[in-house]
Design a protein around this motif. Structure first.
Motif, PDB file in Angstrom:
ATOM      1  N   UNK A  89       0.809  -1.218   0.000  1.00  0.00           N
ATOM      2  CA  UNK A  89       0.000   0.000   0.000  1.00  0.00           C
ATOM      3  C   UNK A  89       0.841   1.267   0.000  1.00  0.00           C
ATOM      4  N   UNK A  90       2.153   1.111  -0.080  1.00  0.00           N
ATOM      5  CA  UNK A  90       3.058   2.242   0.033  1.00  0.00           C
ATOM      6  C   UNK A  90       3.976   2.346  -1.171  1.00  0.00           C
ATOM      7  N   UNK A  91       4.065   3.553  -1.721  1.00  0.00           N
ATOM      8  CA  UNK A  91       5.168   3.854  -2.629  1.00  0.00           C
ATOM      9  C   UNK A  91       6.424   3.997  -1.775  1.00  0.00           C
ATOM     10  N   UNK A  92       7.552   3.673  -2.370  1.00  0.00           N
ATOM     11  CA  UNK A  92       8.808   3.710  -1.628  1.00  0.00           C
ATOM     12  C   UNK A  92       9.823   4.595  -2.333  1.00  0.00           C
ATOM     13  N   UNK A  93      10.659   5.209  -1.546  1.00  0.00           N
ATOM     14  CA  UNK A  93      11.703   6.048  -2.105  1.00  0.00           C
ATOM     15  C   UNK A  93      13.025   5.817  -1.404  1.00  0.00           C
ATOM     16  N   UNK A  94      14.083   6.081  -2.128  1.00  0.00           N
ATOM     17  CA  UNK A  94      15.428   6.126  -1.546  1.00  0.00           C
ATOM     18  C   UNK A  94      15.915   7.570  -1.631  1.00  0.00           C
ATOM     19  N   UNK A  95      16.446   8.061  -0.532  1.00  0.00           N
ATOM     20  CA  UNK A  95      17.043   9.381  -0.449  1.00  0.00           C
ATOM     21  C   UNK A  95      18.456   9.230   0.089  1.00  0.00           C
TER      22      UNK A  95
ATOM     23  N   UNK B 188      21.610  18.943   1.845  1.00  0.00           N
ATOM     24  CA  UNK B 188      20.220  18.590   2.045  1.00  0.00           C
ATOM     25  C   UNK B 188      20.004  17.121   1.674  1.00  0.00           C
ATOM     26  N   UNK B 189      18.993  16.547   2.290  1.00  0.00           N
ATOM     27  CA  UNK B 189      18.602  15.189   1.901  1.00  0.00           C
ATOM     28  C   UNK B 189      17.974  15.257   0.521  1.00  0.00           C
ATOM     29  N   UNK B 190      18.448  14.404  -0.386  1.00  0.00           N
ATOM     30  CA  UNK B 190      17.992  14.482  -1.760  1.00  0.00           C
ATOM     31  C   UNK B 190      17.404  13.157  -2.240  1.00  0.00           C
ATOM     32  N   UNK B 191      16.473  13.293  -3.146  1.00  0.00           N
ATOM     33  CA  UNK B 191      15.820  12.137  -3.749  1.00  0.00           C
ATOM     34  C   UNK B 191      16.816  11.390  -4.631  1.00  0.00           C
ATOM     35  N   UNK B 192      16.771  10.075  -4.553  1.00  0.00           N
ATOM     36  CA  UNK B 192      17.619   9.236  -5.398  1.00  0.00           C
ATOM     37  C   UNK B 192      16.768   8.414  -6.366  1.00  0.00           C
TER      38      UNK B 192
ATOM     39  N   UNK C  54      12.241   5.414   2.474  1.00  0.00           N
ATOM     40  CA  UNK C  54      11.069   6.111   2.975  1.00  0.00           C
ATOM     41  C   UNK C  54       9.817   5.522   2.347  1.00  0.00           C
ATOM     42  N   UNK C  55       8.727   5.568   3.086  1.00  0.00           N
ATOM     43  CA  UNK C  55       7.445   5.029   2.627  1.00  0.00           C
ATOM     44  C   UNK C  55       6.417   6.139   2.536  1.00  0.00           C
ATOM     45  N   UNK C  56       5.652   6.091   1.464  1.00  0.00           N
ATOM     46  CA  UNK C  56       4.622   7.103   1.216  1.00  0.00           C
ATOM     47  C   UNK C  56       3.297   6.386   1.015  1.00  0.00           C
ATOM     48  N   UNK C  57       2.314   6.809   1.759  1.00  0.00           N
ATOM     49  CA  UNK C  57       1.041   6.098   1.783  1.00  0.00           C
ATOM     50  C   UNK C  57       0.155   6.458   0.595  1.00  0.00           C
TER      51      UNK C  57
ATOM     52  N   UNK D 162       7.271  10.340  -4.780  1.00  0.00           N
ATOM     53  CA  UNK D 162       7.498  11.730  -5.127  1.00  0.00           C
ATOM     54  C   UNK D 162       8.946  12.062  -4.826  1.00  0.00           C
ATOM     55  N   UNK D 163       9.455  13.104  -5.434  1.00  0.00           N
ATOM     56  CA  UNK D 163      10.840  13.491  -5.175  1.00  0.00           C
ATOM     57  C   UNK D 163      10.978  14.319  -3.903  1.00  0.00           C
ATOM     58  N   UNK D 164       9.868  14.760  -3.339  1.00  0.00           N
ATOM     59  CA  UNK D 164       9.903  15.619  -2.155  1.00  0.00           C
ATOM     60  C   UNK D 164       9.983  14.797  -0.876  1.00  0.00           C
ATOM     61  N   UNK D 165      10.996  15.061  -0.082  1.00  0.00           N
ATOM     62  CA  UNK D 165      11.164  14.302   1.154  1.00  0.00           C
ATOM     63  C   UNK D 165      10.055  14.613   2.153  1.00  0.00           C
ATOM     64  N   UNK D 166       9.370  15.720   1.975  1.00  0.00           N
ATOM     65  CA  UNK D 166       8.329  16.132   2.914  1.00  0.00           C
ATOM     66  C   UNK D 166       7.038  15.348   2.726  1.00  0.00           C
ATOM     67  N   UNK D 167       6.941  14.589   1.671  1.00  0.00           N
ATOM     68  CA  UNK D 167       5.699  13.881   1.366  1.00  0.00           C
ATOM     69  C   UNK D 167       5.771  12.394   1.680  1.00  0.00           C
ATOM     70  N   UNK D 168       6.740  11.994   2.461  1.00  0.00           N
ATOM     71  CA  UNK D 168       6.847  10.607   2.896  1.00  0.00           C
ATOM     72  C   UNK D 168       6.451  10.513   4.367  1.00  0.00           C
ATOM     73  N   UNK D 169       5.798   9.427   4.686  1.00  0.00           N
ATOM     74  CA  UNK D 169       5.226   9.271   6.015  1.00  0.00           C
ATOM     75  C   UNK D 169       6.175   8.588   6.998  1.00  0.00           C
TER      76      UNK D 169
END
Length: 124
Positions: free
Chosen positions: A31-37, A44-48, A97-100, A105-112
């Motif tokens: 149920x979660x999109x996943x990201x690596x930063x 700054x923490x950046x999207x990978x 990071x997991x996003x519900x 997204x590339x924005x670190x602020x949008x991960x839960x």
């Protein structure tokens, strides 16, 4: 709550490879999109890279396209980041990071949820 635990970091020579893993627990992983930063000292923490919850949509930062591959195995609650042709500028602490939502997204602020990070060091 989702708990994320990264592993696989370490010291590698420039041109080498590493595979990072991130194991999730606590909720339905699919149920979660996943990201690596990543975050290097003083930066700054950046999207990978990011991957949708079904694994059919992937996204990469320009700096890693063609060298990094993100993938996931929902049955194992795991997301991976395969890194090849590593450069000294790839050195950083890498976070998953997991996003519900369905897509990352590339924005670190949008991960839960975030993991604690794993250190990648690349020697020249």
């Amino acid at each position: 709550q989702v708990q994320l635990v990264e592993s696989g970091g370490g010291l590698v020579q420039a041109g080498g490879s590493l595979r990072l893993s991130c194991v999730a627990s606590g909720r339905t992983f699919s149920n979660y999109a996943m990201g690596w930063f990543r975050q290097a000292p003083g930066k700054e923490r950046e999207f990978v890279a990011g991957i949708g919850w079904s694994g059919d949509s992937t996204y990469y930062a320009d700096s890693v396209k063609g060298r990094f591959t993100i993938s996931r195995v929902n049955a194992n609650n795991t997301v991976y980041l395969q890194m090849i042709s590593l450069k000294p500028e790839d050195a950083a602490v890498y976070y998953c990071a997991a996003r519900r939502l369905r897509l990352p997204t590339t924005s670190r602020y949008e991960y839960n949820y975030w993991g604690q990070g794993t250190q990648v060091t690349v020697s020249s």
